[in-house]
Design a protein around this motif. Structure first.
Motif, PDB file in Angstrom:
ATOM      1  N   VAL A 437       0.842  -1.193   0.000  1.00  0.00           N
ATOM      2  CA  VAL A 437       0.000   0.000   0.000  1.00  0.00           C
ATOM      3  C   VAL A 437       0.878   1.243   0.000  1.00  0.00           C
ATOM      4  CG1 VAL A 437      -1.757   1.313   1.233  1.00  0.00           C
ATOM      5  CG2 VAL A 437      -1.894  -1.178   1.156  1.00  0.00           C
ATOM      6  N   LEU A 438       0.729   2.045  -1.044  1.00  0.00           N
ATOM      7  CA  LEU A 438       1.421   3.325  -1.154  1.00  0.00           C
ATOM      8  C   LEU A 438       0.354   4.414  -1.169  1.00  0.00           C
ATOM      9  CD1 LEU A 438       4.055   2.435  -3.912  1.00  0.00           C
ATOM     10  CD2 LEU A 438       4.343   2.377  -1.428  1.00  0.00           C
ATOM     11  N   GLY A 439       0.235   5.119  -0.058  1.00  0.00           N
ATOM     12  CA  GLY A 439      -0.821   6.117   0.055  1.00  0.00           C
ATOM     13  C   GLY A 439      -2.173   5.452   0.049  1.00  0.00           C
ATOM     14  N   SER A 440      -2.979   5.759  -0.967  1.00  0.00           N
ATOM     15  CA  SER A 440      -4.335   5.210  -1.056  1.00  0.00           C
ATOM     16  C   SER A 440      -4.444   4.122  -2.120  1.00  0.00           C
ATOM     17  CB  SER A 440      -5.326   6.336  -1.382  1.00  0.00           C
ATOM     18  OG  SER A 440      -4.980   6.942  -2.626  1.00  0.00           O
ATOM     19  N   THR A 441      -3.295   3.612  -2.585  1.00  0.00           N
ATOM     20  CA  THR A 441      -3.299   2.645  -3.685  1.00  0.00           C
ATOM     21  C   THR A 441      -2.490   1.411  -3.329  1.00  0.00           C
ATOM     22  OG1 THR A 441      -3.405   4.497  -5.252  1.00  0.00           O
ATOM     23  CG2 THR A 441      -2.840   2.342  -6.148  1.00  0.00           C
ATOM     24  N   LYS A 442      -3.014   0.260  -3.699  1.00  0.00           N
ATOM     25  CA  LYS A 442      -2.253  -0.981  -3.561  1.00  0.00           C
ATOM     26  C   LYS A 442      -1.462  -1.184  -4.840  1.00  0.00           C
ATOM     27  CE  LYS A 442      -2.613  -5.867  -2.376  1.00  0.00           C
ATOM     28  NZ  LYS A 442      -3.509  -6.972  -1.949  1.00  0.00           N
ATOM     29  N   VAL A 443      -0.132  -1.224  -4.690  1.00  0.00           N
ATOM     30  CA  VAL A 443       0.765  -1.334  -5.844  1.00  0.00           C
ATOM     31  C   VAL A 443       1.642  -2.570  -5.624  1.00  0.00           C
ATOM     32  CG1 VAL A 443       2.493  -0.179  -7.257  1.00  0.00           C
ATOM     33  CG2 VAL A 443       0.807   1.186  -5.996  1.00  0.00           C
ATOM     34  N   ARG A 444       1.321  -3.661  -6.322  1.00  0.00           N
ATOM     35  CA  ARG A 444       2.098  -4.878  -6.161  1.00  0.00           C
ATOM     36  C   ARG A 444       3.048  -5.023  -7.341  1.00  0.00           C
ATOM     37  NH1 ARG A 444      -1.077 -10.416  -5.566  1.00  0.00           N
ATOM     38  NH2 ARG A 444      -1.243 -10.175  -7.843  1.00  0.00           N
ATOM     39  N   PRO A 445       4.364  -4.857  -7.110  1.00  0.00           N
ATOM     40  CA  PRO A 445       5.322  -4.904  -8.219  1.00  0.00           C
ATOM     41  C   PRO A 445       5.390  -6.294  -8.846  1.00  0.00           C
ATOM     42  CG  PRO A 445       6.300  -3.959  -6.228  1.00  0.00           C
ATOM     43  CD  PRO A 445       5.015  -4.594  -5.821  1.00  0.00           C
ATOM     44  N   LYS A 446       5.649  -6.318 -10.148  1.00  0.00           N
ATOM     45  CA  LYS A 446       5.924  -7.576 -10.855  1.00  0.00           C
ATOM     46  C   LYS A 446       7.437  -7.666 -10.999  1.00  0.00           C
ATOM     47  CE  LYS A 446       4.158 -11.276 -12.690  1.00  0.00           C
ATOM     48  NZ  LYS A 446       3.262 -11.230 -13.864  1.00  0.00           N
ATOM     49  N   LEU A 447       8.071  -8.454 -10.133  1.00  0.00           N
ATOM     50  CA  LEU A 447       9.528  -8.402 -10.025  1.00  0.00           C
ATOM     51  C   LEU A 447      10.236  -8.888 -11.276  1.00  0.00           C
ATOM     52  CD1 LEU A 447       8.713  -7.970  -7.037  1.00  0.00           C
ATOM     53  CD2 LEU A 447      10.819  -9.131  -6.420  1.00  0.00           C
ATOM     54  N   ASN A 448       9.705  -9.910 -11.933  1.00  0.00           N
ATOM     55  CA  ASN A 448      10.387 -10.405 -13.134  1.00  0.00           C
ATOM     56  C   ASN A 448       9.967  -9.659 -14.395  1.00  0.00           C
ATOM     57  OD1 ASN A 448       7.814 -11.398 -13.527  1.00  0.00           O
ATOM     58  ND2 ASN A 448       8.383 -13.563 -13.283  1.00  0.00           N
ATOM     59  N   GLY A 449       9.020  -8.719 -14.262  1.00  0.00           N
ATOM     60  CA  GLY A 449       8.598  -7.916 -15.408  1.00  0.00           C
ATOM     61  C   GLY A 449       7.882  -8.695 -16.481  1.00  0.00           C
ATOM     62  N   GLU A 450       7.344  -9.864 -16.145  1.00  0.00           N
ATOM     63  CA  GLU A 450       6.659 -10.701 -17.131  1.00  0.00           C
ATOM     64  C   GLU A 450       5.156 -10.638 -16.915  1.00  0.00           C
ATOM     65  OE1 GLU A 450       8.269 -14.603 -16.910  1.00  0.00           O
ATOM     66  OE2 GLU A 450      10.217 -14.043 -17.751  1.00  0.00           O
ATOM     67  N   PHE A 451       4.423 -10.320 -17.987  1.00  0.00           N
ATOM     68  CA  PHE A 451       2.972 -10.226 -17.952  1.00  0.00           C
ATOM     69  C   PHE A 451       2.406 -11.102 -19.071  1.00  0.00           C
ATOM     70  CE2 PHE A 451       4.718  -6.426 -16.117  1.00  0.00           C
ATOM     71  CZ  PHE A 451       3.853  -6.071 -15.093  1.00  0.00           C
ATOM     72  N   THR A 452       1.142 -11.434 -18.969  1.00  0.00           N
ATOM     73  CA  THR A 452       0.477 -12.165 -20.042  1.00  0.00           C
ATOM     74  C   THR A 452      -0.474 -11.232 -20.776  1.00  0.00           C
ATOM     75  OG1 THR A 452      -1.224 -12.926 -18.482  1.00  0.00           O
ATOM     76  CG2 THR A 452       0.661 -14.380 -18.865  1.00  0.00           C
ATOM     77  N   THR A 453      -0.864 -11.644 -21.950  1.00  0.00           N
ATOM     78  CA  THR A 453      -1.662 -10.756 -22.808  1.00  0.00           C
ATOM     79  C   THR A 453      -3.032 -10.444 -22.216  1.00  0.00           C
ATOM     80  OG1 THR A 453      -2.354 -12.729 -24.040  1.00  0.00           O
ATOM     81  CG2 THR A 453      -0.512 -11.452 -24.942  1.00  0.00           C
ATOM     82  N   ASP A 454      -3.492 -11.263 -21.260  1.00  0.00           N
ATOM     83  CA  ASP A 454      -4.796 -10.979 -20.669  1.00  0.00           C
ATOM     84  C   ASP A 454      -4.695 -10.069 -19.445  1.00  0.00           C
ATOM     85  OD1 ASP A 454      -3.539 -12.833 -19.081  1.00  0.00           O
ATOM     86  OD2 ASP A 454      -5.400 -13.823 -18.463  1.00  0.00           O
ATOM     87  N   GLU A 455      -3.479  -9.623 -19.124  1.00  0.00           N
ATOM     88  CA  GLU A 455      -3.281  -8.759 -17.965  1.00  0.00           C
ATOM     89  C   GLU A 455      -3.197  -7.300 -18.386  1.00  0.00           C
ATOM     90  OE1 GLU A 455      -0.868 -10.927 -14.496  1.00  0.00           O
ATOM     91  OE2 GLU A 455       0.313 -10.756 -16.335  1.00  0.00           O
ATOM     92  N   LYS A 456      -3.253  -6.440 -17.384  1.00  0.00           N
ATOM     93  CA  LYS A 456      -2.995  -5.017 -17.586  1.00  0.00           C
ATOM     94  C   LYS A 456      -1.669  -4.663 -16.924  1.00  0.00           C
ATOM     95  CE  LYS A 456      -7.790  -3.433 -17.911  1.00  0.00           C
ATOM     96  NZ  LYS A 456      -8.824  -2.521 -17.347  1.00  0.00           N
ATOM     97  N   LEU A 457      -0.924  -3.803 -17.588  1.00  0.00           N
ATOM     98  CA  LEU A 457       0.346  -3.322 -17.044  1.00  0.00           C
ATOM     99  C   LEU A 457       0.067  -2.140 -16.135  1.00  0.00           C
ATOM    100  CD1 LEU A 457       3.528  -3.305 -17.118  1.00  0.00           C
ATOM    101  CD2 LEU A 457       3.318  -1.621 -18.958  1.00  0.00           C
TER     102      LEU A 457
END
Length: 562
Positions: A437-457
Motif C-alpha cells: 500500500v502506497l498512500g491510497s493505492t495498492k501497488v504490487r510490483p511484478k519483479l520479473n517484469g513478465e505479464f500475459t496478454t490478458d493482464e494489464k500493465l
C-alpha cells in the motif's frame, strides 16, 4: 581473490600484519612504509584524511576513535579505495566479535549502545561522546559503582586525601572492580570546575576542592591541628593538591596514578584471537533462489520510504499435507546497515502459504510475494536478506548495496517507476497501511517484469518539486508515455497534470495499460515528465515482457505475514 581471502587479508591489515604500499621510489617500485620519511608519512596521512568519504571519516574519527589502535588506524589510512575500507571495517569488528560464528556481533552492538548512552547522558555543549566521561564509558562500559555530587557542596574527605571538611565543585567517582589490561579496583574521578556540566578526568583528587585557594578554609585534619600548612599543597612534586594524610596508599602514589591515567585512555586490548585464527570458512550454500527489488518514494525532507519486495517461486517451497491442506512456512530476516557497519534497521517475519489439494499443482507454477516498507534517510546502505524454508531447512541469501537517493529541493525529481500486476485503490481504513500500500493505492510490483496478454500493465510513479502556479496554486506539467518494441514505437499518449492526483508540488501517476493489443514480445516503457513552469524534464524507463496465456492462474500469489 575470494571473499573469504579478502576478509582474511583485511583482518591482517587491521592487525597491522600487512601494510599496503604508500608511495613509489625513484625506480618505480613501491616504497615500504619504513622507507618513508616522517614528513612523507604525515603528508600521506593528511592527504588520505582529506580524501576520505564522509562515512569513513566519521567511522574513523567519531565511531571507533577510542577503541581503534594506532596500528589499526595507520593501516586504515593506507587503504586505497572504498572496497578495501569496507573489507577492513568488517574485519575490524570481526576481530572483536566474542562469537565469530554468529551473524550478530554483540561487541559492535554494545559499542554503539554506549555511544548513544554517552550522547544522551553526558552532553554538555559538546556531544557526549567527546567528553571525558563519554570516552571512558564508551571504552570501558558502565562502572560497577558510582558516587555522584552533581551540586558539589559540603564534603568530608577520606583519610588518604587528608581528612577534614571542605566544599567541592560538582564531581563524580567511578569504580571498576576489574578492567582488562589494567587490574583490580580501578577508581576514576571526574570534576566540573567551571559549572558548565562538562566533567573532565583528573589525576588530582584535590582539584574538586572549591576552597583550595581560600586561605584558612577547607583545612585537612593535619592542617587544622597545626601539624601541616595549607601552602604545602602547592609545592608537591607529584602535581596533586591534596593535603598530607596519615600515610600514603598505593592508589595515591604518584607513579601509580600516572600509569592509571595513561592506561584508561588507551584503546582496550582486543581480547579475542586475530581474524586469521578465528574466522572459519563456514560456507552457506545458497539453496533457494528468489527475486527482490527495492523502490524509493520521498516522504519529507531527507526521509525516503523504501519498499523492499521479495518474490520466491512456490515450487521451491516444501509443503506439508494436513487434512487436505498443503502448508509451507518461510522465515524472512532482513537487516539494513550503514557502510561502516552500524545497524540501522532489522525486520523479520513468518510467512505461510496454504493451498487445498485442488489448487496445489497449479499454485506450484506461481510465486509468493512479500513486502516491507521502511523509512530511511538519504545515503548508502547495505541490505542483507535471508529466507529459510522451515520444513526443508533450505536457505537463500542476498547481500547488496542499497543507495537511497537524496531528493534535492527546487529540482524536478521522481520516485522509482514501478510496473505492477495489481494497481487498485484501497478502502479508507487501509490507506497507508499493509503490504504493497502506497498512500491510497495498492501497488504490487511484478519483479520479473513478465505479464500475459490478458493482464494489464500497472504503472505507478510520483513526481516531486513541481513548480506551483501563483494564481491557480497548482502545478502545470505534461506526462508522455511511450512503449517501444526494438526501435519502433507501438503505443504512446500524453496526459496533463490536471488529469492526475495532485498534492501541492507533487503528482502521482497511476495508469493501467491493456496488453492484449501489444502481443507477445519484449518492450520498453519510457515516461517523460515536463514541468512547463520552470522548463525542467525528467525521464524514467523500465522493460517488460508480454507472454501468451498458456494456463489458468491459481490462487492469489501474495504471501501474507503471520
Amino acid at each position: 581473490m575470494s571473499r573469504l581471502e579478502r576478509i582474511l587479508f583485511a583482518g591482517l591489515l587491521s592487525a597491522g600484519l600487512v601494510v599496503p604500499p604508500l608511495a613509489r621510489a625513484a625506480d618505480g617500485k613501491d616504497k615500504k612504509p619504513e622507507q618513508l620519511s616522517e614528513k612523507e608519512r604525515k603528508r600521506k596521512v593528511k592527504q588520505t584524511l582529506k580524501e576520505l568519504d564522509t562515512p569513513y571519516r566519521k567511522w574513523l574519527d567519531e565511531e571507533v576513535v577510542y577503541i581503534i589502535t594506532p596500528e589499526e588506524r595507520t593501516a586504515f589510512l593506507q587503504l586505497s579505495n572504498n572496497e578495501e575500507r569496507e573489507q577492513y571495517i568488517e574485519a575490524f569488528w570481526q576481530r572483536r566479535n566474542p562469537n565469530p560464528d554468529l551473524a550478530d556481533n554483540s561487541f559492535k552492538e554494545e559499542h554503539y549502545r554506549r555511544i548513544a548512552y554517552a550522547n544522551e547522558r553526558f552532553a554538555s555543549g559538546i556531544p557526549g561522546w567527546k567528553t571525558d566521561r563519554g570516552r571512558i564509558y564508551i571504552m570501558w562500559g558502565p562502572p560497577d559503582e558510582t558516587e555522584t555530587h552533581p551540586a558539589g557542596g559540603s564534603y568530608s574527605r577520606p583519610m588518604e586525601e587528608g581528612g577534614g571538611e571542605t566544599s567541592t565543585y560538582p564531581f563524580e567517582k567511578w569504580r571498576y572492580r576489574y578492567l582488562e589490561g589494567i587490574g583490580n579496583d580501578v577508581n576514576l574521578e571526574f570534576v566540573d570546575t567551571t559549572g558548565s556540566g562538562e566533567y573532565h578526568l583528573t589525576m588530582d583528587p584535590g582539584e574538586k576542592d572549591a576552597l583550595l585557594h581560600v586561605p584558612g578554609a577547607g583545612l585537612t585534619m593535619l592542617e587544622s591541628m597545626g601539624m601541616a600548612s595549607k601552602t604545602d599543597r602547592f609545592s608537591r612534586t607529584d602535581g596533586m593538591t591534596i593535603g598530607k594524610g596519615f600515610g600514603e596508599t598505593a592508589a595515591m602514589n604518584e607513579f601509580n596514578r600516572l600509569e592509571l591515567y595513561a592506561k584508561v585512555q588507551r584503546p582496550p586490548e582486543v581480547k579475542f584471537k586475530d581474524l586469521e585464527a578465528v574466522v572459519t570458512s563456514r560456507i552457506v550454500r545458497n539453496q533457494m533462489q528468489f527475486d527482490y527489488r527495492y523502490d524509493f518514494l520521498r516522504v519529507a525532507g531527507d526521509t525516503v520510504l523504501v519498499p523492499i519486495t521479495i518474490q520466491i517461486p512456490n515450487r521451491q517451497l516444501t509443503f506439508q499435507n494436513k487434512e487436505g491442506v498443503h502448508t509451507a512456512t518461510l522465515n524472512i530476516f532482513c537487516r539494513i546497515t550503514t557502510l561502516t557497519g552500524r545497524m540501522v534497521q532489522t525486520f523479520e517475519d513468518v510467512v505461510t502459504r496454504d493451498f487445498p489439494d485442488s489448487l496445489l499443482e497449479a499454485s506450484l507454477k506461481l510465486h509468493s510475494i512479500y513486502q516491507k516498507a521502511v523509512p530511511l534517510r538519504a545515503g548508502r546502505y547495505r541490505l542483507d536478506i535471508v529466507i529459510k524454508d522451515v520444513q526443508s531447512g533450505n536457505v537463500g541469501v542476498v547481500s547488496t548495496a542499497l543507495p537511497v537517493p537524496r531528493y534535492e529541493d527546487e529540482k524536478l525529481s521522481a520516485s522509482s517507476l514501478i510496473l505492477a500486476d495489481q494497481l487498485e485503490p484501497v478502502p479508507a481504513k487501509q490507506i497507508g497501511t499493509g503490504q504493497f500500500v502506497l498512500g491510497s493505492t495498492k501497488v504490487r510490483p511484478k519483479l520479473n517484469g513478465e505479464f500475459t496478454t490478458d493482464e494489464k500493465l500497472g504503472i505507478y510513479m510520483q513526481l516531486y518539486n513541481l513548480k506551483v502556479d501563483e494564481t491557480s496554486h497548482r502545478p502545470k506539467a505534461s506526462i508522455q508515455y511511450k512503449v517501444s518494441r526494438g526501435d519502433h514505437e507501438v503505443w504512446g499518449i500524453t496526459e496533463y497534470s490536471d488529469q492526475l492526483k495532485q498534492a501541492s508540488d507533487q503528482i502521482t501517476i497511476e495508469r493501467q495499460l491493456p496488453l492484449s493489443p501489444l502481443g507477445p514480445g519484449k518492450y520498453k516503457l519510457e515516461i517523460t515528465a515536463a514541468d512547463q513552469l520552470n522548463n525542467q524534464t525528467i525521464s524514467k524507463t523500465a522493460e517488460f515482457t508480454v507472454k501468451p496465456v498458456v494456463e489458468v492462474k491459481a490462487a492469489a500469489n501474495t504471501a501474507p505475514g503471520r
